[in-house]
Design an enzyme around this catalytic site. Structure first.
Site, short mmCIF file in Angstrom:
data_model
loop_
_atom_site.label_atom_id
_atom_site.label_comp_id
_atom_site.label_asym_id
_atom_site.label_seq_id
_atom_site.Cartn_x
_atom_site.Cartn_y
_atom_site.Cartn_z
N SER A 71 -2.74 -1.58 9.27
CA SER A 71 -3.86 -0.91 8.62
C SER A 71 -5.20 -1.55 8.97
O SER A 71 -5.28 -2.77 9.18
CB SER A 71 -3.67 -0.95 7.09
N LYS A 74 -3.23 11.37 10.79
CA LYS A 74 -2.52 11.17 9.51
C LYS A 74 -3.29 11.82 8.36
O LYS A 74 -4.50 11.67 8.27
CB LYS A 74 -2.34 9.67 9.25
N ARG A 91 -1.91 8.98 -3.50
CA ARG A 91 -2.98 8.08 -3.91
C ARG A 91 -4.37 8.70 -3.80
O ARG A 91 -5.37 8.06 -4.13
CB ARG A 91 -2.93 6.79 -3.08
#
Length: 383
Positions: A107, A252, A279
């Site tokens: 990430s 994504k 989220r």
């Protein structure tokens, strides 16, 4: 050491060993968490057809994701703050993925930097990019991923603004974390975690601190990140990033057929059907529900992957049967990492692989490539 039989066992152990603010950061969704829960529960509604008297010898779960040979169609998803679940977490998870034979995705908001992971692994890992307002930083981040020989760039499109996660606010999760008395007491009850963190220098966002002018510590980072996620992100930026990167590009955060068509038009190598693990937009449908429509719309033009709610090898098989050529695990990996470090990540991968292998066989297949919707009970799956 308790007997570990499934991902849930790892979750329970991680909850005991990781400080509450960091465990809750990983194991939570936005607002009511309805989408977070649906990601898991909608998988459970899909039923399998058991077949018998089939030769189950010489089984293989091997597949390919964006041209990469993988032991099973699973990659480790990019997860922020991984290095706060366990000291040096991104390095350990990348090593476990490499040893197992699947891709690891780092990430942007990792604790260990691109260079850290590259120095401790041999297989090319993938890098996930968030688009910031500071385009010069983004260009340098892409160049750093190139220099590290990352195998693919995973561009996240669904975090232009941050969804509200109630647990993070209640726990005082921030950069740096708020060391309230309850948080200090909770951390003190996790001696294994504390010793690990004392033994590493990696305790801040390694891809950012020291790489952005004026951001030299966690305190200045908080102010910078609050202003940097770019609400103006658009498909023109995707084109610019694709050209700048020049390698394999995965998009994504796709949940809608119209966006999937735009993703296919962009020339990207793959898209990931994803709601960011529940989220971001609470009330969005689960990823497995959205998957079949997107496969039907663009599956012949672009490789379709999915993430969200994958907690078992059966989930992997169901997603594959519905057209996903790859799946991603985030929380399943984090539970293993928080529970047992690198050994826990390896254990999570072994559990998922064994479940995938056995379930495929019980459904009458020895090769993953021959699996399609026919293994699913009619009327129980979307699409």
């Amino acid at each position: 050491m308790p007997v570990i039989t499934c991902i849930e066992d790892l979750r329970v152990l991680a909850q005991k060993r990781v400080p509450r603010m960091f465990y809750d950061y990983a194991d939570s969704g936005s607002w009511t968490e309805s989408t977070y829960r649906a990601n898991e529960s909608d998988f459970q509604k899909i039923k399998l057809r058991q077949r018998v008297a089939v030769n189950m010898e010489n089984r293989s779960t091997a597949a390919r994701m964006v041209g990469v040979d993988v032991k099973m169609p699973v990659a480790i998803a990019p997860t922020g703050l991984t290095g706060m679940q366990h000291a040096d977490g991104e390095i350990l998870a990348a090593q476990a993925a490499e040893a197992f034979g699947i891709p690891f995705t780092l990430s942007t908001m990792s604790i260990c930097s691109i260079e850290d992971v590259a120095a401790h692994t041999k297989a090319p890992f993938w890098f996930q990019l968030y688009v910031m307002r500071d385009r010069d930083f983004i260009e340098r981040l892409i160049d750093r991923a190139k220099a590290a020989k990352c195998g693919a760039l995973v561009l996240t499109l669904d975090l232009q603004i941050l969804g509200q996660r109630h647990k993070d606010l209640k726990n005082g999760l921030s950069a740096p974390p708020k060391l309230t008395l309850p948080n200090l007491i909770n951390m003190a009850s996790k001696p294994r975690w504390c010793l690990g963190m004392l033994g590493t220098s990696r305790r801040q966002f390694g891809n950012i601190v020291g790489h952005v002018k004026g951001v030299e510590n966690m305190g200045s980072l908080s102010e910078w990140t609050a202003k940097q996620f770019d609400p103006q992100l658009n498909w023109g930026d995707v084109e610019w990033i694709k050209k700048r990167w020049g390698g394999k590009l995965i998009l994504k955060g796709i949940q809608d057929v119209e966006d999937a068509k735009l993703a296919a038009d962009s020339g990207a190598d793959a898209l990931i059907v994803s709601n960011h693990g529940g989220r971001q937009l609470d009330g969005a449908e689960s990823s497995i529900q959205a998957l079949p429509r997107i496969v039907d719309a663009v599956g012949s033009r672009i490789e379709v992957h999915m993430d969200g709610g994958v907690r078992s090898g059966q989930d992997v098989l169901k997603a594959w049967a519905l057209g996903a050529k790859g799946t991603y695990i985030g929380r399943s990996m984090l539970y293993g990492l928080g529970a047992m470090g690198r050994e826990g990540v390896s254990k999570a991968l072994e559990i998922i692989h064994k479940e995938l292998d056995l379930t495929m066989a019980f459904c009458g297949h020895t090769q993953l490539q021959g699996v399609d919707k026919s293994i699913l009970l009619p009327g129980t799956y979307p699409g």
